[in-house]
Scaffold this motif. Structure first.
Motif, PDB file in Angstrom:
ATOM      1  N   PRO A   1       7.037 -16.559 -26.007  1.00 31.26           N
ATOM      2  CA  PRO A   1       7.409 -16.501 -27.405  1.00 31.26           C
ATOM      3  C   PRO A   1       8.325 -15.267 -27.407  1.00 31.26           C
ATOM      4  O   PRO A   1       8.557 -14.461 -26.402  1.00 31.26           O
ATOM      5  CB  PRO A   1       6.218 -15.915 -28.245  1.00 31.26           C
ATOM      6  N   VAL A   2       9.096 -15.117 -28.411  1.00 31.95           N
ATOM      7  CA  VAL A   2       9.930 -13.832 -28.851  1.00 31.95           C
ATOM      8  C   VAL A   2       8.922 -12.931 -29.474  1.00 31.95           C
ATOM      9  O   VAL A   2       8.219 -13.375 -30.689  1.00 31.95           O
ATOM     10  CB  VAL A   2      11.145 -14.308 -29.676  1.00 31.95           C
ATOM     11  N   THR A   3       8.524 -12.109 -28.791  1.00 31.79           N
ATOM     12  CA  THR A   3       7.367 -11.081 -29.300  1.00 31.79           C
ATOM     13  C   THR A   3       7.790  -9.704 -29.733  1.00 31.79           C
ATOM     14  O   THR A   3       8.966  -9.324 -29.241  1.00 31.79           O
ATOM     15  CB  THR A   3       6.144 -10.934 -28.421  1.00 31.79           C
ATOM     16  N   LEU A   4       7.184  -9.126 -30.704  1.00 31.87           N
ATOM     17  CA  LEU A   4       7.618  -7.863 -31.116  1.00 31.87           C
ATOM     18  C   LEU A   4       6.894  -6.724 -30.618  1.00 31.87           C
ATOM     19  O   LEU A   4       7.281  -5.560 -30.358  1.00 31.87           O
ATOM     20  CB  LEU A   4       7.505  -7.576 -32.771  1.00 31.87           C
ATOM     21  N   THR A   5       5.968  -7.158 -30.022  1.00 31.65           N
ATOM     22  CA  THR A   5       4.897  -6.059 -29.680  1.00 31.65           C
ATOM     23  C   THR A   5       4.784  -5.817 -27.976  1.00 31.65           C
ATOM     24  O   THR A   5       4.181  -5.251 -27.530  1.00 31.65           O
ATOM     25  CB  THR A   5       3.270  -6.850 -29.711  1.00 31.65           C
ATOM     26  N   THR A   6       5.930  -6.495 -27.560  1.00 30.61           N
ATOM     27  CA  THR A   6       6.135  -6.358 -25.908  1.00 30.61           C
ATOM     28  C   THR A   6       6.244  -5.038 -25.321  1.00 30.61           C
ATOM     29  O   THR A   6       5.957  -4.715 -24.265  1.00 30.61           O
ATOM     30  CB  THR A   6       7.256  -7.610 -25.524  1.00 30.61           C
ATOM     31  N   HIS A   7       7.057  -4.421 -26.351  1.00 31.90           N
ATOM     32  CA  HIS A   7       7.113  -2.924 -25.759  1.00 31.90           C
ATOM     33  C   HIS A   7       6.148  -1.945 -26.170  1.00 31.90           C
ATOM     34  O   HIS A   7       6.034  -0.751 -25.527  1.00 31.90           O
ATOM     35  CB  HIS A   7       8.615  -2.439 -26.245  1.00 31.90           C
ATOM     36  N   ASN A   8       5.148  -2.245 -26.880  1.00 27.80           N
ATOM     37  CA  ASN A   8       4.120  -1.416 -27.481  1.00 27.80           C
ATOM     38  C   ASN A   8       3.303  -1.053 -26.387  1.00 27.80           C
ATOM     39  O   ASN A   8       2.749   0.267 -26.202  1.00 27.80           O
ATOM     40  CB  ASN A   8       3.558  -2.043 -28.490  1.00 27.80           C
ATOM     41  N   GLN A   9       2.786  -2.092 -25.350  1.00 28.76           N
ATOM     42  CA  GLN A   9       1.789  -1.606 -24.585  1.00 28.76           C
ATOM     43  C   GLN A   9       2.386  -0.996 -23.354  1.00 28.76           C
ATOM     44  O   GLN A   9       3.133  -1.550 -22.501  1.00 28.76           O
ATOM     45  CB  GLN A   9       0.813  -3.007 -24.444  1.00 28.76           C
ATOM     46  N   GLN A  10       1.991   0.058 -22.985  1.00 35.59           N
ATOM     47  CA  GLN A  10       2.558   0.591 -21.767  1.00 35.59           C
ATOM     48  C   GLN A  10       1.609   0.558 -20.716  1.00 35.59           C
ATOM     49  O   GLN A  10       0.317   0.772 -20.783  1.00 35.59           O
ATOM     50  CB  GLN A  10       2.560   2.126 -21.910  1.00 35.59           C
ATOM     51  N   ARG A  11       1.918  -0.171 -19.454  1.00 39.47           N
ATOM     52  CA  ARG A  11       1.154  -0.102 -18.431  1.00 39.47           C
ATOM     53  C   ARG A  11       1.411   0.682 -17.348  1.00 39.47           C
ATOM     54  O   ARG A  11       0.560   0.915 -16.479  1.00 39.47           O
ATOM     55  CB  ARG A  11       1.542  -1.571 -17.830  1.00 39.47           C
ATOM     56  N   GLU A  12       2.409   1.505 -17.420  1.00 37.54           N
ATOM     57  CA  GLU A  12       2.678   2.049 -16.443  1.00 37.54           C
ATOM     58  C   GLU A  12       3.645   3.148 -16.773  1.00 37.54           C
ATOM     59  O   GLU A  12       4.546   3.063 -17.548  1.00 37.54           O
ATOM     60  CB  GLU A  12       3.504   1.280 -14.926  1.00 37.54           C
ATOM     61  N   ILE A  13       3.538   4.317 -16.170  1.00 40.03           N
ATOM     62  CA  ILE A  13       4.590   5.432 -16.576  1.00 40.03           C
ATOM     63  C   ILE A  13       5.066   5.844 -15.124  1.00 40.03           C
ATOM     64  O   ILE A  13       4.546   6.375 -14.199  1.00 40.03           O
ATOM     65  CB  ILE A  13       3.828   6.856 -17.372  1.00 40.03           C
ATOM     66  N   GLY A  14       6.371   5.707 -14.992  1.00 38.69           N
ATOM     67  CA  GLY A  14       6.952   5.963 -13.532  1.00 38.69           C
ATOM     68  C   GLY A  14       8.491   6.641 -13.804  1.00 38.69           C
ATOM     69  O   GLY A  14       8.899   6.357 -14.802  1.00 38.69           O
TER      70      GLY A  14
END
Lengths: 111, 414
Positions: free
Chosen positions: B242-255
């Motif tokens: 899908p084209v999603t809006l929330t895709t950037h919200n969740q952070q899995r990694e900080i690098g």
């Protein structure tokens, strides 16, 4: 099955995003949620004053909804004093007290 | 019930960085212009070249002096990354005035799902794309191209292989046209196929995208697993994401990772860089209220032809965002895995993130609170006086990168 083949995985695993850009996007999305303060009808004001009065005189517990640009917040407790000069009132509960501005109220309900 | 076919569009900005610079200075309109990093460092490559510069043979990614040999009269501009981010988000807002479903894929590409808002603007997707294109041009001076299809893969293939090549820059690729327009093209042109993959596929007798699409899936899966299936799906235009809006919200990694200005061969120099990057990563984690329990380190060797280096990670017993702790792990991973050859690129990241407001106090280590306090004080000083107001002494040695990095986004000047 691997995450790459599910949902948005194929795109999430391949995209190039600068962290600063990502932050900007999230900030922008927040703007969509920005609310303007509703105008409160006279009847509603009457109800609000009635409930505050009730709480002040009868020690009824009330719940006050307070306006916030992004999110409304709620204060629960008993009104213990009203300052007409400063246009605010004090709500006391078990965990302390809070002064609420009349300008910020959305609604006041008896619990 | 039959599901209504979707209309997905990929919008791509033509030579984005160069176009932003040209829009800013109108007198360069008819001159070749390139955006290039600092020539005294490794970032001195062409980041973007305008169509006029490209007509001289200038390519993105080549070294500045090579480009100038091909096109001596080119105007060379330093990158302004913060501006590009602003313009990009402005364009996102323009597209958002047509549909609420907009997903950024990179700084100059975004997906938009037009399925449910098209009837408000136009009778067909191409018309609507033209309106969006016109609005972007009017407001920013940037020429956008749009590939349209019934899913994201089709829109991406359509944009890369058709819309960018034609006048008008807008094309709608129907799924049954895939065999006509896409399958005859060489495999390298397809999204997701690099030079290495190309070589492997050649050995299997797969030359065109059509060959790949018609290869049995099981064969590709056996050879490359998930990645085999991914390229097969792309070749066949299959995608239900899908084209999603929330895709950037969740952070899995900080690098963070960085390419060094020169090759580092001394272990203590690399240690300094590891500390600088760990500091940055941990500061970002603290700002966002995360701590992580997996630390990973990636090192690439100086010689790009013979790839050396490693990427290793370690799971910690307790999650952390303390600079000294992350650095200690990163250092350990580095010494365990480094082969002693010169290093070109270093990266450190923290993953398996969780909320840092709650943590277990350790009985055995009582220095943790002290280290947390050090980080906290450094954060406060940096918040008030800027990123380089307080640094570790090692950052000021010739190997240190903290000062340089603070002035940059994505390795280029703000």
């Amino acid at each position: 099955m691997s995450k790459k083949l599910q949902g948005n995985g194929i795109w999430e695993s391949s995209r190039m995003m600068l962290p600063q850009h990502r932050e900007r996007i999230i900030e922008n999305q927040k703007l969509h949620k920005k609310k303007t303060k509703p105008i409160i009808h006279e009847d509603e004001w009457e109800l609000i004053f009635q409930n505050i009065n009730l709480s002040l005189s009868e020690h009824e517990s009330i719940s006050v909804i307070i306006f916030g640009e992004y999110e409304y917040s709620e204060v629960n407790g008993v009104v213990t004093s009203v300052s007409q000069i400063q246009r605010k009132f004090k709500v006391e509960s078990d965990c302390g007290f809070e002064w609420v501005d009349f300008n910020e109220i959305i609604s006041v309900k008896v619990q | 019930m039959l599901k209504k076919p979707r209309t997905v569009m990929l919008i791509d900005m033509q030579s984005f960085y160069a176009s932003v610079e040209k829009a800013k200075v109108p007198k360069y309109k008819n001159e070749p212009l390139v955006v290039a990093g600092d020539p005294s460092r490794r970032s001195g490559i062409i980041l973007a070249a305008c169509p006029i510069a490209k007509s001289f043979g200038v390519e993105t990614g080549e070294v500045l002096w090579q480009a100038l040999q091909k096109c001596p009269e080119a105007v060379v501009v330093q990158p302004h990354m913060q501006e590009y981010i602003e313009v990009s988000s402005h364009i996102t807002q323009i597209v958002e005035s047509f549909t609420d479903l907009v997903e950024c894929y990179s700084i100059d590409e975004m997906f938009a799902d037009l399925t449910n808002s098209m009837h408000l603007f136009a009778d067909n997707a191409v018309d609507m794309a033209k309106q969006i294109q016109q609005k972007i041009y009017n407001e920013t001076g940037i020429y956008a191209r749009a590939g349209i299809g019934e899913n994201k893969i089709l829109s991406k293939l359509c944009c890369d292989m058709i819309a960018k090549k034609i006048d008008g820059g807008v094309y709608y690729l129907r799924k049954d046209e895939l065999s006509n327009f896409i399958w005859k093209q060489p495999i390298r042109k397809m999204w997701g196929i690099g030079s290495r993959m190309e070589k492997h596929l050649y050995k299997m007798g797969i030359i065109t995208i059509g060959d790949l699409a018609n290869t049995p899936l099981s064969k590709l899966r056996k050879k490359w697993g998930v990645n085999g299936e991914v390229i097969w799906r792309v070749a066949n235009g299959l995608d239900d994401s899908p084209v999603t809006l929330t895709t950037h919200n969740q952070q899995r990694e900080i690098g963070n990772g960085m390419t060094l200005p020169r090759d580092y061969s001394e272990a203590r120099d690399i240690e300094v860089v590891l500390l600088d990057i760990s500091t940055e990563v941990c500061r970002r984690a603290r700002q966002k209220g995360y701590h992580g329990s997996v630390v990973s380190v990636g090192i690439s060797g100086a010689d790009f032809d013979i790839r050396t280096g490693f990427h290793r990670q370690m799971k910690l017993p307790d999650p952390t965002n303390i600079t000294q702790e992350v650095f200690a792990i990163a250092k350990r991973l580095f010494y365990q895995n480094w082969n002693g050859l010169p290093v070109r690129r270093v990266g450190v990241s923290l993953s398996d993130l969780s909320d840092s407001n709650t943590y277990q106090i350790s009985i055995f280590e009582n220095s943790k609170e002290h280290l947390r306090a050090v980080d906290r004080v450094m954060d406060e000083i940096k918040d008030r006086f800027g990123e380089i107001s307080i640094l570790r002494a090692s950052s000021l040695t010739s190997a240190g990168q903290a000062m340089d990095r603070a002035a940059k986004i994505g390795g280029h000047y703000r």
